[in-house]
Scaffold this active site. Structure first.
Site, PDB file in Angstrom:
ATOM      1  N   ASN A 182     -12.961  -2.926   2.638  1.00 53.67           N
ATOM      2  CA  ASN A 182     -13.821  -1.761   2.830  1.00 53.67           C
ATOM      3  C   ASN A 182     -14.882  -1.805   1.732  1.00 53.67           C
ATOM      4  OD1 ASN A 182     -12.226  -0.854   4.964  1.00 53.67           O
ATOM      5  ND2 ASN A 182     -10.865   0.246   3.587  1.00 53.67           N
ATOM      6  N   HIS A 204      -7.235  -5.987   2.107  1.00 54.27           N
ATOM      7  CA  HIS A 204      -6.121  -5.404   2.872  1.00 54.27           C
ATOM      8  C   HIS A 204      -5.557  -6.482   3.791  1.00 54.27           C
ATOM      9  CE1 HIS A 204      -7.073  -0.995   2.203  1.00 54.27           C
ATOM     10  NE2 HIS A 204      -8.247  -1.513   1.921  1.00 54.27           N
ATOM     11  N   ASP A 220       0.849  -1.189   0.000  1.00 49.82           N
ATOM     12  CA  ASP A 220       0.000   0.000   0.000  1.00 49.82           C
ATOM     13  C   ASP A 220       0.892   1.249   0.000  1.00 49.82           C
ATOM     14  OD1 ASP A 220      -3.215   0.564   0.979  1.00 49.82           O
ATOM     15  OD2 ASP A 220      -1.784   2.224   1.074  1.00 49.82           O
ATOM     16  N   ILE A 221       0.546   2.205  -0.841  1.00 55.70           N
ATOM     17  CA  ILE A 221       1.362   3.411  -0.993  1.00 55.70           C
ATOM     18  C   ILE A 221       1.303   4.296   0.262  1.00 55.70           C
ATOM     19  CG2 ILE A 221      -0.335   5.017  -1.987  1.00 55.70           C
ATOM     20  CD1 ILE A 221       1.751   5.599  -4.198  1.00 55.70           C
ATOM     21  N   HIS A 264     -10.326  -5.166  -3.310  1.00 54.60           N
ATOM     22  CA  HIS A 264      -8.980  -5.492  -2.832  1.00 54.60           C
ATOM     23  C   HIS A 264      -9.059  -5.869  -1.373  1.00 54.60           C
ATOM     24  CE1 HIS A 264      -9.840  -1.202  -2.612  1.00 54.60           C
ATOM     25  NE2 HIS A 264      -9.163  -1.193  -1.463  1.00 54.60           N
ATOM     26  N   GLU A 305     -12.012   3.687  -1.196  1.00 54.15           N
ATOM     27  CA  GLU A 305     -11.555   4.766  -2.085  1.00 54.15           C
ATOM     28  C   GLU A 305     -11.407   4.284  -3.513  1.00 54.15           C
ATOM     29  OE1 GLU A 305      -7.793   6.131  -0.642  1.00 54.15           O
ATOM     30  OE2 GLU A 305      -8.589   6.417   1.385  1.00 54.15           O
ATOM     31  N   VAL A 306     -10.924   3.068  -3.653  1.00 54.76           N
ATOM     32  CA  VAL A 306     -10.659   2.533  -4.989  1.00 54.76           C
ATOM     33  C   VAL A 306     -11.721   1.484  -5.301  1.00 54.76           C
ATOM     34  CG1 VAL A 306      -8.998   1.363  -6.473  1.00 54.76           C
ATOM     35  CG2 VAL A 306      -8.176   2.956  -4.709  1.00 54.76           C
TER      36      VAL A 306
HETATM   37  P1  AMP Z   1      -9.764   1.417   0.151  1.00 55.94           P
HETATM   38  O1  AMP Z   1      -9.961   2.620   1.014  1.00 55.94           O
HETATM   39  O2  AMP Z   1     -10.199   0.129   0.809  1.00 55.94           O
HETATM   40  O3  AMP Z   1     -10.366   1.598  -1.225  1.00 55.94           O
HETATM   41  O4  AMP Z   1      -8.203   1.270  -0.003  1.00 55.94           O
HETATM   42  C1  AMP Z   1      -7.488   1.803  -1.085  1.00 55.94           C
HETATM   43  C2  AMP Z   1      -6.045   1.696  -0.707  1.00 55.94           C
HETATM   44  O5  AMP Z   1      -5.272   1.848  -1.882  1.00 55.94           O
HETATM   45  C3  AMP Z   1      -5.593   2.793   0.262  1.00 55.94           C
HETATM   46  O6  AMP Z   1      -5.063   2.195   1.446  1.00 55.94           O
HETATM   47  C4  AMP Z   1      -4.528   3.551  -0.529  1.00 55.94           C
HETATM   48  O7  AMP Z   1      -3.455   3.977   0.273  1.00 55.94           O
HETATM   49  C5  AMP Z   1      -4.097   2.531  -1.562  1.00 55.94           C
HETATM   50  N1  AMP Z   1      -3.569   3.062  -2.817  1.00 55.94           N
HETATM   51  C6  AMP Z   1      -4.124   4.029  -3.588  1.00 55.94           C
HETATM   52  N2  AMP Z   1      -3.365   4.233  -4.681  1.00 55.94           N
HETATM   53  C7  AMP Z   1      -2.313   3.361  -4.594  1.00 55.94           C
HETATM   54  C8  AMP Z   1      -1.189   3.088  -5.415  1.00 55.94           C
HETATM   55  N3  AMP Z   1      -0.966   3.755  -6.565  1.00 55.94           N
HETATM   56  N4  AMP Z   1      -0.316   2.128  -5.020  1.00 55.94           N
HETATM   57  C9  AMP Z   1      -0.526   1.454  -3.865  1.00 55.94           C
HETATM   58  N5  AMP Z   1      -1.568   1.661  -3.054  1.00 55.94           N
HETATM   59  C10 AMP Z   1      -2.458   2.609  -3.403  1.00 55.94           C
END
Ligand code: AMP
Length: 105
Positions: free
Chosen positions: A85, A100, A29-30, A98, A93-94
């Site tokens: 999530n 975690h 995770d970034i 995925h 967010e994405v």
């Molecule tokens: P969620 O809130 O469950 O959608 O988690 C999305 C996760 O993706 C967050 O913890 C972000 O920090 C992570 N994230 C977003 N962009 C990137 C990226 N380019 N590389 C790695 N992790 C990312």
């Protein structure tokens, strides 16, 4: 539109890849929320857990088996948690599912 994770899978965007199979990729995770924070992502783009279809059973199972393997490889098998999530109200967010994998070890 391709999700940011699809762009990572196709190598359009760089990421620190820790594990990959034909069906999934695992990256660091970034913006880690724990000492170890890995995202296990199916290559199939599914927006949220609510969008899963019965045919996605194997996709989902693969995520958990990958988590087990990664935890074992990192020697954290007895100290980790797994989290999805689902939707913005719970901080998704994405919109590409995925898993975690988090550990403070
Ligand atoms: P969620 O809130 O469950 O959608 O988690 C999305 C996760 O993706 C967050 O913890 C972000 O920090 C992570 N994230 C977003 N962009 C990137 C990226 N380019 N590389 C790695 N992790 C990312």
């Amino acid at each position: 539109m391709a999700s940011i994770f699809t762009k990572i899978i196709s190598r359009e965007i760089p990421a620190e890849i820790v594990y990959e199979t034909d069906n999934l990729i695992a990256i660091k995770d970034i913006n880690p929320k724990a000492k170890t924070h890995i995202l296990i992502i199916p290559k199939k783009e599914i927006e949220t857990i609510n969008d899963l279809e019965t045919e996605d059973r194997e996709v989902l199972a693969d995520l958990f088996f990958a988590a087990k393997k990664i935890a074992s490889d990192l020697w954290i098998s007895e100290w980790y948690k797994l989290q999805f999530n689902v939707w913005e109200k719970w901080w998704q967010e994405v919109f590409h599912i995925h898993l975690h994998l988090l550990s403070n070890i």
